[in-house]
Structures are given as C-alpha cells and as structure tokens.
Design a protein around this motif. Sequence first.
Motif, PDB file in Angstrom:
ATOM      1  N   SER A   1       0.260  15.882  13.275  1.00  0.00           N
ATOM      2  CA  SER A   1      -0.630  15.100  14.136  1.00  0.00           C
ATOM      3  C   SER A   1      -0.048  13.745  14.514  1.00  0.00           C
ATOM      4  O   SER A   1      -0.590  13.069  15.389  1.00  0.00           O
ATOM      5  N   THR A   2       1.040  13.330  13.836  1.00  0.00           N
ATOM      6  CA  THR A   2       1.689  12.009  13.989  1.00  0.00           C
ATOM      7  C   THR A   2       0.746  10.855  13.639  1.00  0.00           C
ATOM      8  O   THR A   2       0.964   9.714  14.051  1.00  0.00           O
ATOM      9  N   GLN A   3      -0.283  11.127  12.847  1.00  0.00           N
ATOM     10  CA  GLN A   3      -1.223  10.094  12.443  1.00  0.00           C
ATOM     11  C   GLN A   3      -0.803   9.467  11.116  1.00  0.00           C
ATOM     12  O   GLN A   3      -0.284  10.143  10.229  1.00  0.00           O
ATOM     13  N   LYS A   4      -1.050   8.145  10.984  1.00  0.00           N
ATOM     14  CA  LYS A   4      -0.777   7.427   9.739  1.00  0.00           C
ATOM     15  C   LYS A   4      -2.090   6.962   9.128  1.00  0.00           C
ATOM     16  O   LYS A   4      -2.968   6.473   9.832  1.00  0.00           O
TER      17      LYS A   4
ATOM     18  N   GLY B   1       0.806  -1.206   0.000  1.00  0.00           N
ATOM     19  CA  GLY B   1       0.000   0.000   0.000  1.00  0.00           C
ATOM     20  C   GLY B   1       0.840   1.257   0.000  1.00  0.00           C
ATOM     21  O   GLY B   1       2.050   1.231   0.216  1.00  0.00           O
ATOM     22  N   LEU B   2       0.167   2.377  -0.269  1.00  0.00           N
ATOM     23  CA  LEU B   2       0.749   3.697  -0.109  1.00  0.00           C
ATOM     24  C   LEU B   2       0.184   4.290   1.170  1.00  0.00           C
ATOM     25  O   LEU B   2      -1.034   4.273   1.402  1.00  0.00           O
ATOM     26  N   TYR B   3       1.063   4.812   2.008  1.00  0.00           N
ATOM     27  CA  TYR B   3       0.673   5.345   3.306  1.00  0.00           C
ATOM     28  C   TYR B   3       1.053   6.819   3.403  1.00  0.00           C
ATOM     29  O   TYR B   3       1.983   7.277   2.729  1.00  0.00           O
ATOM     30  N   VAL B   4       0.353   7.542   4.266  1.00  0.00           N
ATOM     31  CA  VAL B   4       0.640   8.958   4.512  1.00  0.00           C
ATOM     32  C   VAL B   4       0.850   9.151   6.013  1.00  0.00           C
ATOM     33  O   VAL B   4       0.026   8.707   6.828  1.00  0.00           O
TER      34      VAL B   4
ATOM     35  N   PRO C   1      10.164   7.430   0.864  1.00  0.00           N
ATOM     36  CA  PRO C   1       9.388   8.494   1.526  1.00  0.00           C
ATOM     37  C   PRO C   1       9.524   9.817   0.775  1.00  0.00           C
ATOM     38  O   PRO C   1      10.618  10.187   0.355  1.00  0.00           O
ATOM     39  N   ARG C   2       8.417  10.529   0.611  1.00  0.00           N
ATOM     40  CA  ARG C   2       8.420  11.828  -0.061  1.00  0.00           C
ATOM     41  C   ARG C   2       7.443  12.763   0.625  1.00  0.00           C
ATOM     42  O   ARG C   2       6.311  12.380   0.919  1.00  0.00           O
ATOM     43  N   PHE C   3       7.862  14.002   0.852  1.00  0.00           N
ATOM     44  CA  PHE C   3       6.929  14.995   1.345  1.00  0.00           C
ATOM     45  C   PHE C   3       5.949  15.361   0.236  1.00  0.00           C
ATOM     46  O   PHE C   3       6.354  15.614  -0.904  1.00  0.00           O
ATOM     47  N   ILE C   4       4.656  15.383   0.583  1.00  0.00           N
ATOM     48  CA  ILE C   4       3.661  15.899  -0.347  1.00  0.00           C
ATOM     49  C   ILE C   4       3.853  17.411  -0.414  1.00  0.00           C
ATOM     50  O   ILE C   4       3.901  18.077   0.628  1.00  0.00           O
ATOM     51  N   PRO C   5       4.025  17.972  -1.608  1.00  0.00           N
ATOM     52  CA  PRO C   5       4.347  19.403  -1.729  1.00  0.00           C
ATOM     53  C   PRO C   5       3.382  20.300  -0.965  1.00  0.00           C
ATOM     54  O   PRO C   5       2.166  20.063  -0.929  1.00  0.00           O
ATOM     55  N   ASN C   6       3.967  21.309  -0.294  1.00  0.00           N
ATOM     56  CA  ASN C   6       3.220  22.336   0.422  1.00  0.00           C
ATOM     57  C   ASN C   6       2.395  21.794   1.591  1.00  0.00           C
ATOM     58  O   ASN C   6       1.383  22.374   1.988  1.00  0.00           O
ATOM     59  N   THR C   7       2.838  20.656   2.141  1.00  0.00           N
ATOM     60  CA  THR C   7       2.188  20.090   3.324  1.00  0.00           C
ATOM     61  C   THR C   7       3.271  19.579   4.275  1.00  0.00           C
ATOM     62  O   THR C   7       4.457  19.557   3.938  1.00  0.00           O
ATOM     63  N   SER C   8       2.839  19.145   5.460  1.00  0.00           N
ATOM     64  CA  SER C   8       3.744  18.487   6.395  1.00  0.00           C
ATOM     65  C   SER C   8       3.476  16.984   6.408  1.00  0.00           C
ATOM     66  O   SER C   8       3.744  16.293   7.386  1.00  0.00           O
ATOM     67  N   LYS C   9       2.955  16.472   5.292  1.00  0.00           N
ATOM     68  CA  LYS C   9       2.607  15.057   5.178  1.00  0.00           C
ATOM     69  C   LYS C   9       3.614  14.315   4.302  1.00  0.00           C
ATOM     70  O   LYS C   9       4.111  14.862   3.319  1.00  0.00           O
ATOM     71  N   ILE C  10       3.889  13.067   4.678  1.00  0.00           N
ATOM     72  CA  ILE C  10       4.867  12.233   3.977  1.00  0.00           C
ATOM     73  C   ILE C  10       4.154  11.022   3.386  1.00  0.00           C
ATOM     74  O   ILE C  10       3.381  10.346   4.076  1.00  0.00           O
TER      75      ILE C  10
END
Length: 334
Positions: free
Chosen positions: A40-43, A32-35, A315-324
């Motif tokens: 929030s430290t949520q996955k 899977g692809l995860y974020v 792992p990649r940061f989603i642009p303009n967010t603090s999500k990976i």
Amino acid sequence: MKKGIIYIFLLIIISCDPYDEYEDHNHDYKYGLYVYDVESTQKTKIEIDSMSAIQNYDISQNGKTIVYTTYEKTMLYNMETDEDIQILDWVTYDFSISPSGNNVAIATHYEGRLQIYLFSLSDLTWTTVMSDSLEKWNVRFASDTTIYFISGMSDIYKLNLSNNSITPILLGNPGSIYYYWISSTETLLYRRHKTYYSEDVFLYTPTQDSAVWITSTSGLNDMDFFADNDSIIFDMLSGSERDIFTMSVNGGEKIKWTDDASDDYDPSISSSGEYIVYKSVIGRENRMLKLINKTTKEVTIFEDTDTFDGWIEKPRFIPNTSKIIYIKAIADEE
C-alpha cells in the motif's frame, strides 16, 4: 576481572555498525518504531511509550512481539493488543525472542557470572534458566525450546529448555567468535576474522561433526537467512563502498544487488523472497531506506533523512508479511 570487562565491551558493540551515531542524538529528537507497507506504500508509527533513543529491537518469527531497548529500559510490545510492557529498568544489548513471541531470553550478570534469564509473557515473570560455571553471552533462540549461546571467546553451546541440559556444539575454535546466526533448522553460521578487514564464514548443521568454510568476506557487518534457510543475505565491503549480496548457504557465487556511491547496510529480505530492504548511507549525513524488487530490479526510496532532520536504522521485514519495521528519529522543531 579482565575477562568480565571484555564480555561487557562485546555486549555493547553487538548491535553497532561503523556509522552508528546514537551518541550524537539527544532529546532534540523524537524516537519511534515505524512500519512501511510495501503493497500500500503507507507508513504508520507504532505507539510505543518511549521518550528516549531506541537503541535496538528484535521481532518474533510470528511477527506478534517486539522487544526494544532505550537508554533507560527494556520494553516488550505486543503487536496484537498494542500493550507496551517494561520488562527491565535498565538496557540490555544481549537478548533474543522465542519464535512464538512468548518468551524473551537475556544474558546478564549473576553472582559474578553472565547467566541466562527467561521472561514469560504469559505470567510476566523472570526465571533463571541455568546457573553454572559457564559464562554465557550472545544468546539466540533457535526454537521455543532451544537457545544457543557463546561461552568464553569461541565456544558455542546449545541449551535445551525442556530439561535444562547443555550440549557443546563447537569447542576450541582457533579464533574468537563475536557474531553468529542461527536458523529455525539450527543451521549455524559464524564469522572468524583473518585480518582486521577480512573474515571467513563457516557453516555448521546438526548432522555435521564440525563446521565447514563456505566463503570469505571483507568487513562483514550483518547477515540473515532466507529461502527456507537455504540462502543468506549480507552486507560487506566491495571496493571502496559497502554493498548487499546474497548466496547459497552452502557457498558458491555471491550475487551483488547494490553498486553505487553509497554504503549499504542492514539488509533484510521478505519471506516471499520478492523484496530486499536495506539502509543506504552517503557521507555520514544522508541516510535512506531502499527497497529492491528482485524480479524487476527496481529500487525504491521510501525514507530519506539527513542528520539535521533525523535518522533511520535497522529495517527488517516482519515475517510472513510485506511490511517493514524500522527505527526512526525526527528532529523536534519545538
């Protein structure tokens, strides 16, 4: 014939790293692809339609479109609508998403040559962008209307989609160019091997007549732009381990961010420049995803697996967010 075989081989290895273990994974794993949300430290898991191993993925600059490949097919996922669309019934390793996420470019064989095709998200159709005598591979969008590609082993060209014109950018390089990186300002970086374990990195901008050397590296694996394309982040060999570095795109001092017993790969930096994420490997078995707070230097482990429980990649940061976003496989206990 020999040239065609070389091109196919290069396409296969483009996204591989020295610890790539895809061949060891089979249907005993759920993929899977995860974020991961840094704040929030949520996955969360992205609900994609895939039962086989995810080989590679890319995400658009606006963070709305993901293209991913499996052993069986190439898919497009819309982050806004949760729509999962099959765009090819085979896997491709040579693709790029436009910054808007509205188009996907691939290089594939047509009439015996590698040519560029474009998939439109608006009408779900493929079109031939350009069919001429040039071999084309390693395609990269620089903007919604501009694609860069390599022809032969060392020539780089620019394709303008507005009028289908091709402009030579770098021709006649003395060494083969397998990897290059292009920014939104069309700043171009590429590596050229000096020896088996060392390479030179060169910079080219639209205002230059030729590329200029900016640094030498050892075992450079991955590189990316940040800070409005003025800086770069990359991993390379440092002594007996692989570590993460940053530096100015114009050269100068390398700043080292990791220094431990692990091999560190696949760095990505947040759009704010506050965080660095990377994959850390110990002894080929233990894999972790680590996050560095650049201000406090604090290191956080938010994924930790071994080859018996599963594995994690890219792992990649989603642009303009603090999500990976990242690839994860979990062992099926059934």
